[in-house]
Scaffold this motif. Structure first.
Motif, short mmCIF file in Angstrom:
data_model
loop_
_atom_site.label_atom_id
_atom_site.label_comp_id
_atom_site.label_asym_id
_atom_site.label_seq_id
_atom_site.Cartn_x
_atom_site.Cartn_y
_atom_site.Cartn_z
N VAL A 80 23.61 8.15 62.52
CA VAL A 80 24.91 8.22 62.12
C VAL A 80 25.55 9.29 63.03
O VAL A 80 25.46 10.39 62.85
CB VAL A 80 25.18 8.53 60.77
CG1 VAL A 80 26.76 8.34 60.36
CG2 VAL A 80 24.52 7.58 59.82
N PHE A 81 26.41 8.57 63.96
CA PHE A 81 27.44 9.50 64.98
C PHE A 81 28.64 9.94 64.20
O PHE A 81 29.35 9.12 63.68
CB PHE A 81 27.57 8.76 66.24
CG PHE A 81 26.55 8.92 67.12
CD1 PHE A 81 26.62 9.53 68.34
CD2 PHE A 81 25.53 8.01 67.21
CE1 PHE A 81 25.29 9.94 69.01
CE2 PHE A 81 24.37 8.14 67.95
CZ PHE A 81 24.40 8.97 68.98
N THR A 82 28.85 11.17 64.06
CA THR A 82 30.10 11.54 63.13
C THR A 82 30.33 13.03 63.69
O THR A 82 29.54 13.70 64.31
CB THR A 82 29.68 11.76 61.70
OG1 THR A 82 30.96 11.91 61.11
CG2 THR A 82 28.42 12.47 61.34
N ALA A 100 27.63 13.01 72.84
CA ALA A 100 27.58 11.88 73.76
C ALA A 100 26.09 11.15 73.19
O ALA A 100 25.33 11.71 72.88
CB ALA A 100 27.54 12.48 75.00
N VAL A 101 26.32 9.87 73.39
CA VAL A 101 25.08 9.13 72.87
C VAL A 101 23.82 9.41 73.69
O VAL A 101 22.75 9.41 73.40
CB VAL A 101 25.38 7.47 72.93
CG1 VAL A 101 26.43 7.16 71.84
CG2 VAL A 101 25.90 7.00 74.17
N GLN A 128 30.66 3.24 73.75
CA GLN A 128 30.03 4.55 74.27
C GLN A 128 28.61 4.13 74.83
O GLN A 128 28.24 4.73 75.89
CB GLN A 128 29.80 5.41 73.40
CG GLN A 128 31.21 6.00 72.85
CD GLN A 128 31.10 7.23 71.84
OE1 GLN A 128 30.52 8.00 71.77
NE2 GLN A 128 32.01 6.87 70.74
N PHE A 129 28.01 3.25 74.24
CA PHE A 129 26.51 2.95 74.84
C PHE A 129 26.89 2.03 76.11
O PHE A 129 26.15 2.26 77.03
CB PHE A 129 25.79 2.04 73.68
CG PHE A 129 24.99 3.14 72.77
CD1 PHE A 129 23.52 3.22 72.87
CD2 PHE A 129 25.57 3.56 71.56
CE1 PHE A 129 22.68 4.13 72.17
CE2 PHE A 129 24.96 4.25 70.63
CZ PHE A 129 23.59 4.62 71.02
N ALA A 130 27.74 1.20 76.04
CA ALA A 130 27.99 0.60 77.38
C ALA A 130 28.20 1.31 78.50
O ALA A 130 27.81 1.54 79.53
CB ALA A 130 29.02 -0.38 76.90
N LEU A 134 23.46 2.04 78.16
CA LEU A 134 22.35 1.93 77.36
C LEU A 134 22.47 0.76 76.42
O LEU A 134 21.87 0.85 75.58
CB LEU A 134 22.62 3.32 76.76
CG LEU A 134 22.21 4.60 77.26
CD1 LEU A 134 22.36 5.96 76.46
CD2 LEU A 134 20.66 4.57 77.86
N LEU A 135 23.35 -0.24 76.86
CA LEU A 135 23.58 -1.25 75.90
C LEU A 135 23.04 -2.48 76.74
O LEU A 135 23.45 -2.64 77.82
CB LEU A 135 25.26 -1.52 75.42
CG LEU A 135 25.64 -2.61 74.65
CD1 LEU A 135 24.94 -2.39 73.38
CD2 LEU A 135 27.03 -2.73 74.55
#
Length: 187
Positions: A80-82, A100-101, A128-130, A134-135
């Motif tokens: 969970v990113f928070t 950052a992811v 953010q992944f894109a 990383l997407l």
């Protein structure tokens, strides 16, 4: 390396949730076959943003009923990113992270094992992944609903040189679209 898949439902006008972060619109749309269990079998780790996590916790009353958690995510690692403190579900395999992811990618990938990573939501986190390259895939189930405003599907500009339509299927009232995503460096 696992693939990273953003698999979500959206309204016809491109919103994941309404202005109150509600997904109630989604549960009134008739579906056909349920391919979700087969998809979930391919997933080793789950990633979501804090708003998505909070909605699931609130909607399912998971603090009072943590025994419901396995019905959603099983025993998979759940990231969970928070940027704030969130309540943990007793017995759930949760990791609350910020930043950052890309900083967390190697740990996320390791936790997925030989399976893929599912980005549940939200759209900004998938973006953010894109941005980080990383997407790998976007799977979108488009519902015959319009909201006029709300949380956007993917609040990023991704041109057609990065997205390739791989498949289109119908599931009840949903149109399911699958797109492969090229890294920004490869586009």
């Amino acid at each position: 390396m696992p693939r990273t898949i953003y698999n979500t439902a959206t309204t016809l006008d491109g919103f994941l949730a309404d202005d109150s972060d509600s997904l109630d619109w989604l549960f009134v749309v008739p579906q056909g076959h349920d391919g979700f269990p087969a998809f979930l079998d391919t997933i080793g780790a789950i990633v979501q943003g804090s708003t998505t996590y909070e909605w699931v916790v609130r909607h399912e009353d998971l603090i009072a009923h943590p025994e419901k958690w396995p019905a959603f995510y099983g025993a998979r690692a759940n990231w969970v990113f928070t940027t704030r403190d969130l309540p943990a579900i007793p017995g759930a395999h949760l990791r609350f992270v910020s930043g950052a992811v890309a900083e967390h990618w190697s740990d996320i990938a390791e936790s997925a094992g030989d399976r893929d990573v599912w980005i549940v939501g939200g759209g900004d986190l998938a973006g953010q992944f894109a941005d980080a390259g990383l997407l790998d895939e976007v799977r979108v189930s488009v519902a015959p609903v319009t909201l006029g405003s709300g949380r956007p599907l993917l609040p990023r500009r991704l041109e057609s040189d990065r997205l390739r339509l791989e498949s289109v299927t119908q599931n009840g009232q949903f149109a399911e679209l699958a797109f492969s995503v090229r890294s920004p460096d490869a586009a």
